[in-house]
Design a protein around this motif. Structure first.
Motif, PDB file in Angstrom:
ATOM      1  N   ASP A  21       0.811  -1.214   0.000  1.00 38.41           N
ATOM      2  CA  ASP A  21       0.000   0.000   0.000  1.00 38.41           C
ATOM      3  C   ASP A  21       0.850   1.272   0.000  1.00 38.41           C
ATOM      4  OD1 ASP A  21      -2.370  -1.530   0.100  1.00 38.41           O
ATOM      5  OD2 ASP A  21      -2.156  -1.731   2.268  1.00 38.41           O
ATOM      6  N   GLY A  22       2.185   1.112  -0.001  1.00 43.11           N
ATOM      7  CA  GLY A  22       3.077   2.253  -0.067  1.00 43.11           C
ATOM      8  C   GLY A  22       3.564   2.777   1.270  1.00 43.11           C
ATOM      9  N   TYR A  23       3.333   2.024   2.348  1.00 44.43           N
ATOM     10  CA  TYR A  23       3.737   2.489   3.675  1.00 44.43           C
ATOM     11  C   TYR A  23       5.107   1.931   4.076  1.00 44.43           C
ATOM     12  CZ  TYR A  23      -0.809   4.510   4.075  1.00 44.43           C
ATOM     13  OH  TYR A  23      -1.922   5.275   3.855  1.00 44.43           O
ATOM     14  N   VAL A  24       5.942   2.814   4.603  1.00 42.65           N
ATOM     15  CA  VAL A  24       7.306   2.488   5.005  1.00 42.65           C
ATOM     16  C   VAL A  24       7.357   2.410   6.533  1.00 42.65           C
ATOM     17  CG1 VAL A  24       9.706   3.311   4.961  1.00 42.65           C
ATOM     18  CG2 VAL A  24       8.214   3.701   2.981  1.00 42.65           C
ATOM     19  N   PRO A  25       8.030   1.379   7.062  1.00 44.52           N
ATOM     20  CA  PRO A  25       8.106   1.261   8.524  1.00 44.52           C
ATOM     21  C   PRO A  25       9.063   2.271   9.152  1.00 44.52           C
ATOM     22  CG  PRO A  25       9.347  -0.507   7.500  1.00 44.52           C
ATOM     23  CD  PRO A  25       8.662   0.243   6.397  1.00 44.52           C
ATOM     24  N   GLU A  26       8.739   2.618  10.385  1.00 41.06           N
ATOM     25  CA  GLU A  26       9.593   3.464  11.208  1.00 41.06           C
ATOM     26  C   GLU A  26       9.929   2.689  12.476  1.00 41.06           C
ATOM     27  OE1 GLU A  26       8.387   7.915  10.845  1.00 41.06           O
ATOM     28  OE2 GLU A  26       6.533   6.736  10.968  1.00 41.06           O
ATOM     29  N   LYS A  49      13.925  -6.394  12.212  1.00 36.67           N
ATOM     30  CA  LYS A  49      14.723  -5.357  12.864  1.00 36.67           C
ATOM     31  C   LYS A  49      15.708  -4.735  11.875  1.00 36.67           C
ATOM     32  CE  LYS A  49      17.797  -4.633  16.803  1.00 36.67           C
ATOM     33  NZ  LYS A  49      18.467  -5.258  17.951  1.00 36.67           N
ATOM     34  N   GLN A  50      16.391  -5.559  11.098  1.00 37.66           N
ATOM     35  CA  GLN A  50      17.337  -5.047  10.107  1.00 37.66           C
ATOM     36  C   GLN A  50      16.609  -4.270   9.017  1.00 37.66           C
ATOM     37  OE1 GLN A  50      20.814  -5.242  10.243  1.00 37.66           O
ATOM     38  NE2 GLN A  50      20.533  -3.689   8.672  1.00 37.66           N
ATOM     39  N   TYR A  51      15.474  -4.763   8.582  1.00 37.03           N
ATOM     40  CA  TYR A  51      14.668  -4.106   7.553  1.00 37.03           C
ATOM     41  C   TYR A  51      14.266  -2.702   8.002  1.00 37.03           C
ATOM     42  CZ  TYR A  51      11.038  -3.786   3.931  1.00 37.03           C
ATOM     43  OH  TYR A  51      10.266  -3.412   2.860  1.00 37.03           O
ATOM     44  N   VAL A  52      13.811  -2.596   9.243  1.00 39.70           N
ATOM     45  CA  VAL A  52      13.401  -1.296   9.787  1.00 39.70           C
ATOM     46  C   VAL A  52      14.608  -0.376   9.923  1.00 39.70           C
ATOM     47  CG1 VAL A  52      12.418  -0.115  11.790  1.00 39.70           C
ATOM     48  CG2 VAL A  52      11.340  -2.198  10.917  1.00 39.70           C
ATOM     49  N   GLN A  53      15.729  -0.894  10.388  1.00 44.65           N
ATOM     50  CA  GLN A  53      16.930  -0.071  10.506  1.00 44.65           C
ATOM     51  C   GLN A  53      17.344   0.489   9.145  1.00 44.65           C
ATOM     52  OE1 GLN A  53      19.819  -2.626  12.411  1.00 44.65           O
ATOM     53  NE2 GLN A  53      19.157  -2.031  14.466  1.00 44.65           N
ATOM     54  N   ASP A  54      17.292  -0.338   8.123  1.00 44.28           N
ATOM     55  CA  ASP A  54      17.628   0.115   6.771  1.00 44.28           C
ATOM     56  C   ASP A  54      16.633   1.164   6.292  1.00 44.28           C
ATOM     57  OD1 ASP A  54      19.710  -1.701   6.838  1.00 44.28           O
ATOM     58  OD2 ASP A  54      18.709  -3.164   5.531  1.00 44.28           O
ATOM     59  N   ALA A  55      15.354   0.935   6.552  1.00 43.42           N
ATOM     60  CA  ALA A  55      14.328   1.886   6.141  1.00 43.42           C
ATOM     61  C   ALA A  55      14.498   3.226   6.848  1.00 43.42           C
ATOM     62  CB  ALA A  55      12.935   1.317   6.412  1.00 43.42           C
ATOM     63  N   VAL A  56      14.813   3.189   8.131  1.00 41.32           N
ATOM     64  CA  VAL A  56      15.029   4.422   8.899  1.00 41.32           C
ATOM     65  C   VAL A  56      16.235   5.182   8.348  1.00 41.32           C
ATOM     66  CG1 VAL A  56      15.692   5.316  11.178  1.00 41.32           C
ATOM     67  CG2 VAL A  56      13.864   3.621  10.979  1.00 41.32           C
ATOM     68  N   TYR A  57      17.299   4.466   8.046  1.00 36.21           N
ATOM     69  CA  TYR A  57      18.492   5.098   7.475  1.00 36.21           C
ATOM     70  C   TYR A  57      18.171   5.772   6.139  1.00 36.21           C
ATOM     71  CZ  TYR A  57      23.059   5.585   5.295  1.00 36.21           C
ATOM     72  OH  TYR A  57      24.155   6.074   4.642  1.00 36.21           O
ATOM     73  N   ARG A  58      17.491   5.056   5.266  1.00 35.80           N
ATOM     74  CA  ARG A  58      17.118   5.617   3.951  1.00 35.80           C
ATOM     75  C   ARG A  58      16.152   6.785   4.106  1.00 35.80           C
ATOM     76  NH1 ARG A  58      20.825   4.329   0.198  1.00 35.80           N
ATOM     77  NH2 ARG A  58      21.345   2.146   0.444  1.00 35.80           N
ATOM     78  N   THR A  59      15.280   6.715   5.097  1.00 36.81           N
ATOM     79  CA  THR A  59      14.360   7.819   5.353  1.00 36.81           C
ATOM     80  C   THR A  59      15.132   9.056   5.789  1.00 36.81           C
ATOM     81  OG1 THR A  59      12.603   6.279   5.985  1.00 36.81           O
ATOM     82  CG2 THR A  59      12.382   8.558   6.744  1.00 36.81           C
TER      83      THR A  59
END
Length: 74
Positions: A21-26, A49-59
């Protein structure tokens, strides 16, 4: 969670972290709040946990690029 489109032209890097749906985790989000495809292996807590860390970094990078662009526009 937020929709990747929040970052406009700087959202391209975030799309790969978005659910269907286009939502990115924080930080502190849980996988059950997202609509990932069934073949996604993010149910494992360490992978999530790693996925969220990567997403936070890219954000963070997208936020910095957006702010720089906004400052140049003014």
């Amino acid at each position: 969670m937020f929709h990747f489109s929040k970052f406009g032209i700087f959202s391209e890097e975030l799309k790969k972290y978005a659910d269907q749906d286009g939502y990115v985790p924080e930080q502190n989000d849980i996988p059950e709040d997202f609509n990932f495809s069934p073949d996604n292996a993010l149910n494992d807590s360490q992978q999530w946990k790693q996925y969220v860390q990567d997403a936070v970094y890219r954000t963070t990078l997208a936020q910095q690029k957006l702010e720089q662009w906004q400052q140049q526009a003014h």
